[in-house]
Structures are given as C-alpha cells and as structure tokens.
Design a protein around this motif. Structure first.
Motif, PDB file in Angstrom:
ATOM      1  N   ILE A 127       0.880  -1.274   0.039  1.00  0.00           N
ATOM      2  CA  ILE A 127      -0.271  -0.015   0.091  1.00  0.00           C
ATOM      3  C   ILE A 127       0.969   1.167  -0.078  1.00  0.00           C
ATOM      4  O   ILE A 127       0.691   2.080  -0.840  1.00  0.00           O
ATOM      5  N   PRO A 128       1.617   1.356   0.963  1.00  0.00           N
ATOM      6  CA  PRO A 128       2.467   2.640   0.824  1.00  0.00           C
ATOM      7  C   PRO A 128       3.533   2.964  -0.329  1.00  0.00           C
ATOM      8  O   PRO A 128       3.473   4.097  -0.740  1.00  0.00           O
ATOM      9  N   ILE A 129       3.930   1.848  -0.876  1.00  0.00           N
ATOM     10  CA  ILE A 129       4.785   1.928  -1.968  1.00  0.00           C
ATOM     11  C   ILE A 129       4.142   2.221  -3.258  1.00  0.00           C
ATOM     12  O   ILE A 129       4.514   2.987  -3.841  1.00  0.00           O
ATOM     13  N   ILE A 184      12.611   2.901  -0.480  1.00  0.00           N
ATOM     14  CA  ILE A 184      12.309   1.934  -1.421  1.00  0.00           C
ATOM     15  C   ILE A 184      11.761   2.470  -2.624  1.00  0.00           C
ATOM     16  O   ILE A 184      12.230   2.234  -3.533  1.00  0.00           O
ATOM     17  N   VAL A 185      10.951   3.785  -2.437  1.00  0.00           N
ATOM     18  CA  VAL A 185      10.442   4.031  -3.532  1.00  0.00           C
ATOM     19  C   VAL A 185      11.565   4.746  -4.542  1.00  0.00           C
ATOM     20  O   VAL A 185      11.808   4.777  -5.591  1.00  0.00           O
ATOM     21  N   ASN A 186      12.341   5.806  -3.928  1.00  0.00           N
ATOM     22  CA  ASN A 186      13.549   6.328  -4.577  1.00  0.00           C
ATOM     23  C   ASN A 186      14.477   5.094  -5.293  1.00  0.00           C
ATOM     24  O   ASN A 186      14.976   5.595  -6.287  1.00  0.00           O
ATOM     25  N   PHE A 187      14.685   4.088  -4.534  1.00  0.00           N
ATOM     26  CA  PHE A 187      15.547   3.061  -4.890  1.00  0.00           C
ATOM     27  C   PHE A 187      15.158   2.647  -6.333  1.00  0.00           C
ATOM     28  O   PHE A 187      15.915   2.632  -7.480  1.00  0.00           O
ATOM     29  N   GLU A 208      10.393   6.891   6.407  1.00  0.00           N
ATOM     30  CA  GLU A 208      11.844   6.928   5.693  1.00  0.00           C
ATOM     31  C   GLU A 208      12.191   5.791   4.910  1.00  0.00           C
ATOM     32  O   GLU A 208      12.702   5.742   3.756  1.00  0.00           O
ATOM     33  N   ALA A 209      11.699   4.737   5.345  1.00  0.00           N
ATOM     34  CA  ALA A 209      11.815   3.392   4.745  1.00  0.00           C
ATOM     35  C   ALA A 209      11.160   3.449   3.457  1.00  0.00           C
ATOM     36  O   ALA A 209      11.716   2.850   2.374  1.00  0.00           O
ATOM     37  N   GLY A 246      14.517  -5.827  -3.984  1.00  0.00           N
ATOM     38  CA  GLY A 246      14.751  -5.426  -2.703  1.00  0.00           C
ATOM     39  C   GLY A 246      14.650  -6.529  -1.676  1.00  0.00           C
ATOM     40  O   GLY A 246      13.470  -7.321  -1.647  1.00  0.00           O
ATOM     41  N   THR A 247      15.409  -6.696  -0.753  1.00  0.00           N
ATOM     42  CA  THR A 247      15.334  -7.980   0.352  1.00  0.00           C
ATOM     43  C   THR A 247      15.430  -7.219   1.636  1.00  0.00           C
ATOM     44  O   THR A 247      16.461  -6.875   2.169  1.00  0.00           O
ATOM     45  N   PHE A 248      14.357  -7.299   2.225  1.00  0.00           N
ATOM     46  CA  PHE A 248      14.380  -6.312   3.660  1.00  0.00           C
ATOM     47  C   PHE A 248      14.061  -7.449   4.888  1.00  0.00           C
ATOM     48  O   PHE A 248      13.112  -8.338   4.704  1.00  0.00           O
ATOM     49  N   CYS A 249      14.715  -7.300   5.817  1.00  0.00           N
ATOM     50  CA  CYS A 249      14.750  -7.924   6.968  1.00  0.00           C
ATOM     51  C   CYS A 249      14.812  -9.556   6.702  1.00  0.00           C
ATOM     52  O   CYS A 249      14.160 -10.564   7.498  1.00  0.00           O
TER      53      CYS A 249
END
Length: 357
Positions: free
Chosen positions: A151-153, A347-350, A342-343, A228-231
C-alpha cells in the motif's frame, strides 16, 4: 593526591577508548572463553535514543503482541488467524494515510492482489511494475501481509504493485514459491520489459526475492531491473544478531537460533543449495540485479542482511544497505513511525533510480 588519581583515571579512560576498550563507570566485565563466547551479569539496555518517540511507543506494542503469539504446536491455522488480524489492522491504517485501490487478479495461474495509487499511476511509471512477496515465515501473510508491504509503496511511488499469494508451507515445500513468482514474472514479461520490473519483499519475502531471482537465472529468464530484500535476504539467519536481537526485544537468548532451513517449507531442501541460499554461489550472485537491503539493529536478521550486502558487493553487484537504530524485524509494517516513512521513501527512491537502466 586526589588530583593525581583523577588524572590517572582520565588517562586510562582516554587510552582505553583510543585502543578499543572503552571504560564505563560501575561496569562489570563479562567473561569471554577461548571460542569468543561471552557471558556476563544481568544488565539493562535502554531503548535507542536515536529512535523516534513514536517508535519507542510502538516498540511496547510490538513486545505486547509478541507475548500473544500462538504456539505452532497448536497447528498452523491459529497463527494464520493471529497474524491476519494484525496485518488487516495495519492495512486499514495504511489506507487512511496512503489511499489506494485494490483488486484480485490471477496472473500466470497464480492468485495476486493488484494495488494501485488512488490518484492513478504516474506517467513515468506506466511502463514499470513492482512485484511484492509478503513475509510470514513461508507459513502465513497471504493477502493482508502483502497489502501491508504494498500500500504505501504504490501510493508514494505512484506505481502498480502486484503482491503474490505464493504457495506456503506446511502444505507446500520448496521450490513451490519460487515457481509461483517465476510464473507471475513470466506473464508480466509479455507486458513489461525485464528492466522495468522490480521485485521486493520483507522477512520470508526478502528471502524469497533472492530465491526467485536465482530460480529465474537457472531457467534462463532475464533478471528484473532491481530487487529489494528487507529483513531477510540471500544468506541464512546467523551471526551476532540471532543472539543479540532476542535480548534487545525482551526475549530469552536462544540455545538454538532459528534457521530458515528448518522451516516446514524447506523440508527436504538442502541449505547448501544456491537456489535456497544464493549466498552459496558467488558466480550466481554476480548475475543479480541492483539490490536494496533494509534492516534494524533489533532485527534478528540484521547479520544476515549485513553478510548478504557484503557478498553481493564482493560479486560486483550494486548493493545498497540501510540500517535503522532501535528498529525491529519488519518495523516498517506499522506506518505511523517516522522510521517507517523514511523506509518507504528509500524503497520508492531506489526503484525509481534503478528501473529502466
């Protein structure tokens, strides 16, 4: 005499700090054996002063929720119900902050949820798409967990995000999830260029992202433009953080830390298989696309993320690592904290920088 003693104490403290042995008032020295294992007296670790007040408040809720987690000895359904309730609440909160539209769609024979920004896809993003792979220990997280990560992305990136309901354990085993991701990806290749497709996930989804790329490479498919590989990433959970994170999260030090390879989904799989852990093959890693890695200092997967970034960098892959102090596993699943915002921005910028290159 007092002044001399004071100067001697200050000198010792300065020398200790300069040469890597800091001195703390009223501290007790831990014991260290020949293997490097450390034991020591009980101690208190304050919550990070670098974290936001919102994070400090949310951390207490995370600790409270952790105490309610159902035992897997009760079967898988209580856990799926428990996490679905938490993730549904998160997704509802997110939609108030980040408006989107959501619809179900079968892509490549696999069920997905398609998440679109309420204001429409930006012109610069119409030829791009992101695939999300939800977390949940390869056991839960379908639908609601995927929406939390999408949703946020979708809203902030003004981009289409497709979250995949891949097959999970214990009903299914490796490589079922990799096959499902590849099926969705292959179908999207009919509409999008590979360089314009991004894949990302958190926790099990981060691990699956690496596995899916390895699977695609093995099947001679073009690699996506960025991942993207998160956590959770390309290496097994290990290192310092599998011991320190439980302490920092108010849990007991594990005698046997969690291993991904021990999860039901990986029954019969081999931990040295590069399609399970791509970290096992430098040659395979060299074919990976630019990778974003995200973790926090209270995340048990932090060491795995650090090692993954190191190995990707060694293989010549552009690997961008972001670590937030005081943050726990999948911290950005709760949208109200500044650290989560911030995260999302990272992600969006990357993906905006990397897709299409």
């Amino acid at each position: 005499m007092k002044l001399t003693r004071y100067r001697r104490t200050v000198s010792i403290a300065i020398l200790a700090c300069l040469f890597g042995a800091p001195v703390f008032a009223d501290s007790q020295q831990p014991g260290i054996d020949k293997s490097g294992a450390v034991t020591g007296p009980a101690f208190a670790i304050p919550y990070s002063t670098y974290a936001s007040p919102e994070a400090a408040k949310m951390f207490q809720q995370v600790l409270a929720d952790g105490k309610k987690t159902p035992s897997l000895l009760l079967g898988i359904e209580p856990s799926r119900t428990f996490y679905d309730k938490i993730n549904t609440n998160r997704a509802n909160r997110m939609q108030k902050i980040y408006p989107v539209t959501i619809h179900a769609e079968t892509i490549g024979g696999v069920h997905t949820d398609v998440v679109l920004p309420a204001g429409g896809i930006a012109a610069a993003q119409k030829k791009r798409v992101l695939i999300n792979l939800h977390g949940g220990a390869f056991l839960w997280g379908a639908h609601s967990g995927g929406l939390v990560e999408s949703i946020p992305i979708a809203n902030l990136g003004k981009i289409k995000v497709i979250t995949v309901d891949y097959r999970e354990g214990p009903e299914h085993v490796f490589p079922a999830a990799s096959e499902d991701v590849a099926a969705v990806y292959t179908a999207l290749l009919k509409q999008y260029q590979a360089k314009n497709i991004g894949i990302y996930g958190c926790s099990a989804g981060g691990v699956l992202t690496g596995e899916a790329v390895a699977w695609m490479i093995s099947k001679k498919l073009p690699v996506p433009g960025a991942i993207g590989t998160f956590c959770g990433s390309i290496a097994e959970f290990s290192g310092d953080s599998v011991y320190t994170a439980p302490i920092l999260n108010g849990q007991a030090v594990p005698n046997t830390p969690l291993k991904l390879a021990s999860l039901p989904y990986f029954a019969g799989a081999k931990a040295d298989d590069p399609l399970v852990f791509p970290a096992n093959s430098p040659a395979l890693l060299a074919k990976f696309p630019p990778t974003l890695l995200i973790t926090g200092t209270r995340d048990f997967s932090m060491s795995s993320e650090l090692q993954s970034q190191r190995l990707l960098d060694d293989a010549g892959v552009s690997a961008e690592l972001h670590v937030w102090d005081g943050m726990w596993h999948s911290f950005f699943s709760d949208p109200e904290m500044p650290e989560s915002k911030e995260a999302y921005a990272v992600i969006v910028n990357f993906f905006d920088r990397q897709l299409g290159r």
